[in-house]
Write a protein that holds these residues in place. Sequence first.
Motif: not given
Length: 228
Positions: A192-221
């Motif tokens: 079920i290697a296709q599941a790995a592709v899905m989790h790779d995609r979810l990991a990328a989305l989570a990293r992008d979200s972390a990047k955006e929230t970190t940028a927002a935190a820096d702005m308020h700082k």
Amino acid sequence: MKPVHVRSLVLAVAAIALAGIATAQDRPTGLLNNLEVRELVGRAEPGDNARLAVHFSVLADRYAAEAKRHESMSRSFVGNPSRNLGSGMSVHCKRLADLNTQSATTARELATYHKKLAAGTPATPPRDGARFQGGTGAPEPKEKELNALAAKASTPAEHKALEEYFLTLAKRYTAEAEEHVALAQTYRGTRIAQAAVMHDRLAALARDSAKETTAAADMHKQLATVAR
């Protein structure tokens, strides 16, 4: 029948305890959300300290109630037909009760501390009070409360509170990304290697979200340093 694991029950009891302390539903009068706690601690005006004194007094009562509940559960588990389960959970509930009591004590000390500050009397914060002044035990803000803070944020304390909010989100998204990376690695090379592709995609989305929230935190700082 599946075996009942003591660890699972401990986690369940702890989850119930946290829900009882930090839920935003049926919030008692005077109990602040964690963003409000950080904002008022940061601003520290007399009126802010008065509100914090009430908040920590209410929080202390809630921890004391949790301690009483876990003491009762500890005694009840002793009578469980399964000796292993009963003795193990009794010890865990007793430990939870002790921790709740310690938290109640610290919260009451913080209530006294902020009451003195509100009256203009010099005071020293309790040794273990920092985490509660950072919002521990307080409920998460509701959407309406977040929107209200976002709409009016202009003071250093308000920007600091929002910085902490976005930093907390960034940590959560980063943890989610790491979980998806691990799951992708687990599935890779399997049938079920296709599941790995899905989790790779979810990991990328989570990293992008972390990047955006970190940028927002820096702005308020940054805004907190120039706001008045």
